[in-house]
Design a protein around this motif. Sequence first.
Motif, mmCIF file in Angstrom:
data_model
loop_
_atom_site.group_PDB
_atom_site.id
_atom_site.type_symbol
_atom_site.label_atom_id
_atom_site.label_comp_id
_atom_site.label_asym_id
_atom_site.label_seq_id
_atom_site.Cartn_x
_atom_site.Cartn_y
_atom_site.Cartn_z
ATOM 1 N N ARG A 57 0.842 -1.203 0.000
ATOM 2 C CA ARG A 57 0.000 0.000 0.000
ATOM 3 C C ARG A 57 0.876 1.252 0.000
ATOM 4 N NH1 ARG A 57 -4.972 -2.005 0.565
ATOM 5 N NH2 ARG A 57 -5.236 -3.901 1.763
ATOM 6 N N ALA A 58 0.334 2.315 -0.569
ATOM 7 C CA ALA A 58 1.062 3.586 -0.631
ATOM 8 C C ALA A 58 0.080 4.738 -0.473
ATOM 9 C CB ALA A 58 1.792 3.711 -1.964
ATOM 10 N N ALA A 59 0.600 5.843 0.041
ATOM 11 C CA ALA A 59 -0.197 7.058 0.179
ATOM 12 C C ALA A 59 0.637 8.230 -0.325
ATOM 13 C CB ALA A 59 -0.585 7.286 1.631
ATOM 14 N N SER A 60 0.011 9.107 -1.070
ATOM 15 C CA SER A 60 0.662 10.310 -1.562
ATOM 16 C C SER A 60 -0.162 11.507 -1.090
ATOM 17 C CB SER A 60 0.736 10.280 -3.089
ATOM 18 O OG SER A 60 1.311 11.468 -3.577
ATOM 19 N N ASN A 67 -3.935 10.560 -2.049
ATOM 20 C CA ASN A 67 -4.201 9.426 -2.928
ATOM 21 C C ASN A 67 -3.753 8.173 -2.189
ATOM 22 O OD1 ASN A 67 -4.430 11.640 -4.692
ATOM 23 N ND2 ASN A 67 -3.938 10.342 -6.428
ATOM 24 N N LEU A 68 -4.637 7.191 -2.085
ATOM 25 C CA LEU A 68 -4.326 5.905 -1.471
ATOM 26 C C LEU A 68 -4.287 4.864 -2.575
ATOM 27 C CD1 LEU A 68 -6.799 6.141 1.519
ATOM 28 C CD2 LEU A 68 -4.362 6.718 1.506
ATOM 29 N N MET A 69 -3.246 4.021 -2.567
ATOM 30 C CA MET A 69 -3.086 3.042 -3.639
ATOM 31 C C MET A 69 -2.700 1.678 -3.094
ATOM 32 S SD MET A 69 -0.878 5.646 -5.897
ATOM 33 C CE MET A 69 -0.476 6.588 -4.429
ATOM 34 N N ARG A 70 -3.101 0.650 -3.834
ATOM 35 C CA ARG A 70 -2.652 -0.721 -3.549
ATOM 36 C C ARG A 70 -1.898 -1.196 -4.784
ATOM 37 N NH1 ARG A 70 -4.831 -5.933 -4.195
ATOM 38 N NH2 ARG A 70 -6.747 -5.027 -5.021
ATOM 39 N N VAL A 71 -0.713 -1.759 -4.557
ATOM 40 C CA VAL A 71 0.186 -2.128 -5.648
ATOM 41 C C VAL A 71 0.406 -3.638 -5.653
ATOM 42 C CG1 VAL A 71 2.499 -1.798 -6.595
ATOM 43 C CG2 VAL A 71 1.342 0.102 -5.448
ATOM 44 N N ARG A 79 2.481 -2.583 -10.177
ATOM 45 C CA ARG A 79 1.432 -1.824 -10.835
ATOM 46 C C ARG A 79 0.335 -1.449 -9.825
ATOM 47 N NH1 ARG A 79 0.443 -3.988 -16.822
ATOM 48 N NH2 ARG A 79 2.611 -4.364 -17.329
ATOM 49 N N ILE A 80 -0.234 -0.274 -10.032
ATOM 50 C CA ILE A 80 -1.344 0.149 -9.190
ATOM 51 C C ILE A 80 -2.589 -0.616 -9.613
ATOM 52 C CG2 ILE A 80 -2.834 2.078 -8.523
ATOM 53 C CD1 ILE A 80 -0.405 3.910 -9.117
ATOM 54 N N VAL A 81 -3.176 -1.369 -8.690
ATOM 55 C CA VAL A 81 -4.352 -2.178 -9.001
ATOM 56 C C VAL A 81 -5.623 -1.604 -8.359
ATOM 57 C CG1 VAL A 81 -3.065 -4.291 -9.403
ATOM 58 C CG2 VAL A 81 -3.886 -3.782 -7.101
ATOM 59 N N GLU A 82 -5.442 -0.702 -7.406
ATOM 60 C CA GLU A 82 -6.585 -0.079 -6.762
ATOM 61 C C GLU A 82 -6.142 1.303 -6.270
ATOM 62 O OE1 GLU A 82 -9.832 -1.296 -3.318
ATOM 63 O OE2 GLU A 82 -7.911 -2.330 -3.394
ATOM 64 N N ALA A 83 -6.996 2.312 -6.465
ATOM 65 C CA ALA A 83 -6.637 3.665 -6.027
ATOM 66 C C ALA A 83 -7.886 4.425 -5.593
ATOM 67 C CB ALA A 83 -5.953 4.413 -7.156
ATOM 68 N N MET A 84 -7.667 5.332 -4.640
ATOM 69 C CA MET A 84 -8.737 6.192 -4.178
ATOM 70 C C MET A 84 -8.137 7.576 -3.910
ATOM 71 S SD MET A 84 -11.240 5.884 -0.872
ATOM 72 C CE MET A 84 -10.054 6.339 0.349
ATOM 73 N N ALA A 85 -8.798 8.615 -4.361
ATOM 74 C CA ALA A 85 -8.332 9.980 -4.132
ATOM 75 C C ALA A 85 -9.366 10.726 -3.306
ATOM 76 C CB ALA A 85 -8.099 10.687 -5.461
#
Length: 58
Positions: A24-27, A43-47, A51-57
């Motif tokens: 997981r990553a957060a920007s 932005n919250l992401m799951r990698v 590759r980013i497979v799920e994202a939420m802003a």
Amino acid sequence: MKRQHRRSRAAALARDCAVIFGRRAASIWRYFMADGNSLRGVNLMRVENGRIVEAMAT
């Protein structure tokens, strides 16, 4: 830590920080509008496999 941003007539996007924890990553970012106002977002992401497979802003 407070960042300085040069004010100009153009809008700009600046990333405050990025945090990676496992898959997981957060920007955290800040958008500076041409009128001098700004807003912040995340932005919250799951990698998976690089590759980013799920994202939420927000």
